[in-house]
Design a protein around this motif. Sequence first.
Motif, mmCIF file in Angstrom:
data_model
loop_
_atom_site.group_PDB
_atom_site.id
_atom_site.type_symbol
_atom_site.label_atom_id
_atom_site.label_comp_id
_atom_site.label_asym_id
_atom_site.label_seq_id
_atom_site.Cartn_x
_atom_site.Cartn_y
_atom_site.Cartn_z
ATOM 1 N N GLY A 1 -4.647 -9.524 23.538
ATOM 2 C CA GLY A 1 -5.530 -9.213 22.441
ATOM 3 C C GLY A 1 -5.888 -7.783 22.124
ATOM 4 O O GLY A 1 -6.849 -7.551 21.395
ATOM 5 N N LEU A 2 -5.146 -6.779 22.610
ATOM 6 C CA LEU A 2 -5.397 -5.419 22.121
ATOM 7 C C LEU A 2 -4.984 -5.373 20.654
ATOM 8 O O LEU A 2 -4.048 -6.049 20.240
ATOM 9 C CB LEU A 2 -4.589 -4.391 22.905
ATOM 10 N N GLN A 3 -5.670 -4.574 19.849
ATOM 11 C CA GLN A 3 -5.373 -4.555 18.423
ATOM 12 C C GLN A 3 -5.306 -3.137 17.863
ATOM 13 O O GLN A 3 -6.023 -2.247 18.322
ATOM 14 C CB GLN A 3 -6.435 -5.343 17.643
ATOM 15 N N THR A 4 -4.422 -2.975 16.886
ATOM 16 C CA THR A 4 -4.366 -1.763 16.080
ATOM 17 C C THR A 4 -4.457 -2.192 14.619
ATOM 18 O O THR A 4 -4.063 -3.310 14.274
ATOM 19 C CB THR A 4 -3.074 -0.960 16.322
ATOM 20 N N ARG A 5 -4.982 -1.300 13.773
ATOM 21 C CA ARG A 5 -5.230 -1.671 12.377
ATOM 22 C C ARG A 5 -4.824 -0.559 11.414
ATOM 23 O O ARG A 5 -4.828 0.612 11.769
ATOM 24 C CB ARG A 5 -6.713 -1.950 12.152
ATOM 25 N N ALA A 6 -4.539 -0.983 10.177
ATOM 26 C CA ALA A 6 -4.301 -0.046 9.080
ATOM 27 C C ALA A 6 -4.694 -0.746 7.786
ATOM 28 O O ALA A 6 -4.764 -1.974 7.728
ATOM 29 C CB ALA A 6 -2.837 0.374 9.025
ATOM 30 N N GLN A 7 -4.969 0.052 6.756
ATOM 31 C CA GLN A 7 -5.277 -0.529 5.452
ATOM 32 C C GLN A 7 -4.807 0.399 4.349
ATOM 33 O O GLN A 7 -4.542 1.574 4.583
ATOM 34 C CB GLN A 7 -6.765 -0.816 5.303
ATOM 35 N N MET A 8 -4.706 -0.157 3.149
ATOM 36 C CA MET A 8 -4.336 0.627 1.976
ATOM 37 C C MET A 8 -4.756 -0.130 0.728
ATOM 38 O O MET A 8 -5.037 -1.324 0.773
ATOM 39 C CB MET A 8 -2.852 0.942 1.941
ATOM 40 N N ALA A 9 -4.788 0.582 -0.388
ATOM 41 C CA ALA A 9 -5.111 -0.029 -1.674
ATOM 42 C C ALA A 9 -3.819 -0.503 -2.333
ATOM 43 O O ALA A 9 -2.780 0.154 -2.234
ATOM 44 C CB ALA A 9 -5.815 0.985 -2.571
ATOM 45 N N LEU A 10 -3.910 -1.658 -2.992
ATOM 46 C CA LEU A 10 -2.742 -2.226 -3.667
ATOM 47 C C LEU A 10 -3.187 -2.783 -5.014
ATOM 48 O O LEU A 10 -4.044 -3.662 -5.080
ATOM 49 C CB LEU A 10 -2.153 -3.336 -2.793
ATOM 50 N N ARG A 11 -2.623 -2.223 -6.085
ATOM 51 C CA ARG A 11 -2.953 -2.708 -7.422
ATOM 52 C C ARG A 11 -2.107 -3.934 -7.752
ATOM 53 O O ARG A 11 -0.919 -3.971 -7.437
ATOM 54 C CB ARG A 11 -2.681 -1.633 -8.481
ATOM 55 N N VAL A 12 -2.736 -4.911 -8.376
ATOM 56 C CA VAL A 12 -2.032 -6.113 -8.817
ATOM 57 C C VAL A 12 -2.326 -6.286 -10.301
ATOM 58 O O VAL A 12 -3.489 -6.377 -10.702
ATOM 59 C CB VAL A 12 -2.484 -7.365 -8.032
ATOM 60 N N ALA A 13 -1.263 -6.297 -11.101
ATOM 61 C CA ALA A 13 -1.405 -6.402 -12.554
ATOM 62 C C ALA A 13 -0.918 -7.771 -13.018
ATOM 63 O O ALA A 13 -0.165 -8.460 -12.330
ATOM 64 C CB ALA A 13 -0.595 -5.301 -13.236
ATOM 65 N N GLU A 14 -1.360 -8.114 -14.201
ATOM 66 C CA GLU A 14 -0.936 -9.381 -14.808
ATOM 67 C C GLU A 14 -0.142 -9.042 -16.063
ATOM 68 O O GLU A 14 -0.614 -8.299 -16.922
ATOM 69 C CB GLU A 14 -2.135 -10.239 -15.147
ATOM 70 N N ALA A 15 1.083 -9.549 -16.129
ATOM 71 C CA ALA A 15 1.919 -9.330 -17.302
ATOM 72 C C ALA A 15 1.899 -10.616 -18.121
ATOM 73 O O ALA A 15 2.075 -11.707 -17.575
ATOM 74 C CB ALA A 15 3.348 -8.979 -16.893
ATOM 75 N N GLN A 16 1.677 -10.489 -19.405
ATOM 76 C CA GLN A 16 1.653 -11.665 -20.277
ATOM 77 C C GLN A 16 2.669 -11.476 -21.372
ATOM 78 O O GLN A 16 2.868 -10.381 -21.897
ATOM 79 C CB GLN A 16 0.258 -11.872 -20.858
ATOM 80 N N ALA A 17 3.307 -12.577 -21.707
ATOM 81 C CA ALA A 17 4.318 -12.545 -22.778
ATOM 82 C C ALA A 17 3.726 -13.208 -24.020
ATOM 83 O O ALA A 17 2.925 -14.131 -23.927
ATOM 84 C CB ALA A 17 5.560 -13.283 -22.335
ATOM 85 N N LEU A 18 4.133 -12.743 -25.147
ATOM 86 C CA LEU A 18 3.714 -13.318 -26.411
ATOM 87 C C LEU A 18 4.951 -13.740 -27.173
ATOM 88 O O LEU A 18 5.848 -12.940 -27.409
ATOM 89 C CB LEU A 18 2.916 -12.271 -27.220
#
Length: 155
Positions: free
Chosen positions: A135-152
């Motif tokens: 159970g030793l742990q290492t961690r990391a994080q980052m920002a991630l953009r998620v977009a929505e594409a819509q078709a017409l």
Amino acid sequence: MAQQAVRELVLPDPEIRTNPDEAYAQLVRVPTWMWLDRVMWKPVSETVKVPGVSVTATAIPRSAAWRMGDGKTVVCEGAGTAYSAKYAADSESPDCGHTYMRSSAGEPKEAFTISVTVTWDVEWHGGGEQGVIPGLQTRAQMALRVAEAQALVVS
């Protein structure tokens, strides 16, 4: 001595990789691949010696738990598979992926904060003894953009 050997282990920080790359927005309902740099996904050892006795501790990465920022968690047993052009653009990762069902619009900085926690088990031996410290742990994080594409569709 085993505890000292464990304390002296220098575990590498995870380096998060995604496809699409973090510089680009992920798309709703399109699989996101996640993986960790293979360089860090390997055993790490440290040996402590005193006259007549040595103890070696080896940390082995076991799993990666990803918090995707949308309330979902994905647990992967390995580092994940790096995306390459040999895979179709809309294919799912064979071992470590996630599909977002909503965009990150409205989140702080318009992005989800994703994080990964790598769990390591430490096996040690020396002085006629052996054991496991889980159970030793290492961690990391980052920002991630998620977009929505819509078709017409227009007729």
